[in-house]
Design a protein around this motif. Sequence first.
Motif, PDB file in Angstrom:
ATOM      1  N   VAL A 132       0.576  -1.174  -0.004  1.00 23.51           N
ATOM      2  CA  VAL A 132       0.071   0.118   0.140  1.00 23.51           C
ATOM      3  C   VAL A 132       0.785   1.133   0.091  1.00 23.51           C
ATOM      4  O   VAL A 132       0.662   2.358  -0.739  1.00 23.51           O
ATOM      5  N   VAL A 133       1.941   1.102   0.763  1.00 24.11           N
ATOM      6  CA  VAL A 133       2.820   2.456   0.749  1.00 24.11           C
ATOM      7  C   VAL A 133       3.379   2.583  -0.579  1.00 24.11           C
ATOM      8  O   VAL A 133       3.542   3.696  -1.055  1.00 24.11           O
ATOM      9  N   ILE A 134       3.796   1.443  -1.134  1.00 21.43           N
ATOM     10  CA  ILE A 134       4.403   1.620  -2.546  1.00 21.43           C
ATOM     11  C   ILE A 134       3.373   2.501  -3.496  1.00 21.43           C
ATOM     12  O   ILE A 134       3.786   3.270  -4.403  1.00 21.43           O
ATOM     13  N   LEU A 135       2.117   1.667  -3.396  1.00 23.86           N
ATOM     14  CA  LEU A 135       1.189   2.289  -4.298  1.00 23.86           C
ATOM     15  C   LEU A 135       0.890   3.941  -4.001  1.00 23.86           C
ATOM     16  O   LEU A 135       0.771   4.503  -5.052  1.00 23.86           O
ATOM     17  N   ALA A 136       1.154   4.103  -2.858  1.00 22.87           N
ATOM     18  CA  ALA A 136       0.623   5.626  -2.668  1.00 22.87           C
ATOM     19  C   ALA A 136       1.775   6.362  -2.894  1.00 22.87           C
ATOM     20  O   ALA A 136       1.458   7.617  -3.537  1.00 22.87           O
ATOM     21  N   LEU A 183       5.378  -1.309 -11.610  1.00 22.67           N
ATOM     22  CA  LEU A 183       5.530  -1.494 -10.113  1.00 22.67           C
ATOM     23  C   LEU A 183       4.201  -1.207  -9.326  1.00 22.67           C
ATOM     24  O   LEU A 183       3.761  -1.814  -8.621  1.00 22.67           O
ATOM     25  N   GLY A 184       3.790   0.014  -9.853  1.00 18.99           N
ATOM     26  CA  GLY A 184       2.318   0.299  -9.320  1.00 18.99           C
ATOM     27  C   GLY A 184       1.259  -0.705  -9.371  1.00 18.99           C
ATOM     28  O   GLY A 184       0.527  -1.086  -8.451  1.00 18.99           O
ATOM     29  N   LEU A 185       1.247  -1.086 -10.688  1.00 19.98           N
ATOM     30  CA  LEU A 185       0.291  -2.270 -11.028  1.00 19.98           C
ATOM     31  C   LEU A 185       0.439  -3.387 -10.402  1.00 19.98           C
ATOM     32  O   LEU A 185      -0.321  -4.240 -10.032  1.00 19.98           O
TER      33      LEU A 185
END
Length: 438
Positions: free
Chosen positions: A182-186, A313-315
């Motif tokens: 979640v941190v990576i996504l944000a 990376l996000g997906l």
Amino acid sequence: MAPTPVPSGASEDVPAHAPDHTSRDHGRSTAQPRRRGSRFGPGLIIAASFIGPGTVTTSIVTGASVGFALAWAVVFSIIATIVLQEMSVRLGLGARIGLAEAMRRVFRHPVAKALMIALVVAAIGIGGAAYAGGDTTGTALAVTTALPVDLTIVVAVIILAIFGLLVTGSYQVVEKVLMVMVVILAVLFLITAFVVRPPIGDLLRGLFVPSIPAGSLLTTIALIGTTVVPYNVFLHASLVQENWGEDDPDHAIREARIDTVGSISLGGLITLAVMATAFGAMFLRGIPAETGTDLVRSLEPLLGDAAPWVFALGLFAAGFTSALAGPLGAAYAICGVLGLSTDMRSWPFRIVWMLVLLIGAVIALTGIEPITIIVVAQAANGLLLPIIAVFLLITMNNRELLGRWANGPVSNIVGGLITAVIIGLAIYQLGSLAGFWE
């Protein structure tokens, strides 16, 4: 027959009150110690579960086609999710039972109970497997956009990674992995939104002035439907007991509310960041979007060679979190309604998530188009979500079960309005699947 709440002590499974705040009796010794929970955890898992490839793709297509016109739908879906999940939190920490266990206590008539079990298994079990397959494929595609690796190999590695995490039977391990994702996504999507710099005025107008552009009603429903997920209501009531099981209920509920509001709001912020990225990179430049790779091409002038890596990376983070949370949520829901152990280390629990993961793996590895399965799952979920919302409202007004943690007037009014909207959306969704609106 309409379900009627069972008086305190009538359950064959769980007593109505658990003043000693020990664990549920589903395969877990009441003497087993629990850890004191962290401030954040279960809410982030819920956020991680609804931010999948479907949510990301829907947000991209929305931002590229109608800009911020449907940003209000994201806000509504986040508010609706917070309200429903907060009720689930109070059920888990106030009454010390999960939603599935509460449903088994209320639906006591054999026919009503059989229908309830069949609906939960169909909507959450079959649907979870279909979505797990789609999420795994979406995650693998994200990797192959940046690396020249065979899709089948990536899918197999992802399935094995999910299996390895769940087979540990450790809530803490699963929680930490999903929190990192979640941190990576944000970070990634907030950075891309900042880079494209969409007009703030348009964003504010989309947030506070609701509108549905011509031809975008189904997109509106999709934005809401990818956020308000039925199995999350089951999942949350169990996870908060894992995290705050030995805390005083008042303290635990306060902590869980902070976690719920903060984490789910972060999930909404990520969804809006994806929409903002597509708005700034595509809508303002008149570039259409049908897939995520369209967004990658539009970001290349801004991010250069890093564009495919950032998007991949996000997906990947979005897909992996959903693919992991799906089997976990299905196991809690199905084991709960069947009266089986919901201990993550128990064999009934493991068998359920293994079956869900296995079917998802078959779909992903064989390249089967799970369209028919997903249509059936959507129909079942469209029927299940209003039932869950209504049942949750009924349960949360049972003061014999919840005492002072039962719903008050404000919770009932807000919850009732949200439930009415969910019922309306479900009717429209089922009508669309049946071809009534064509």
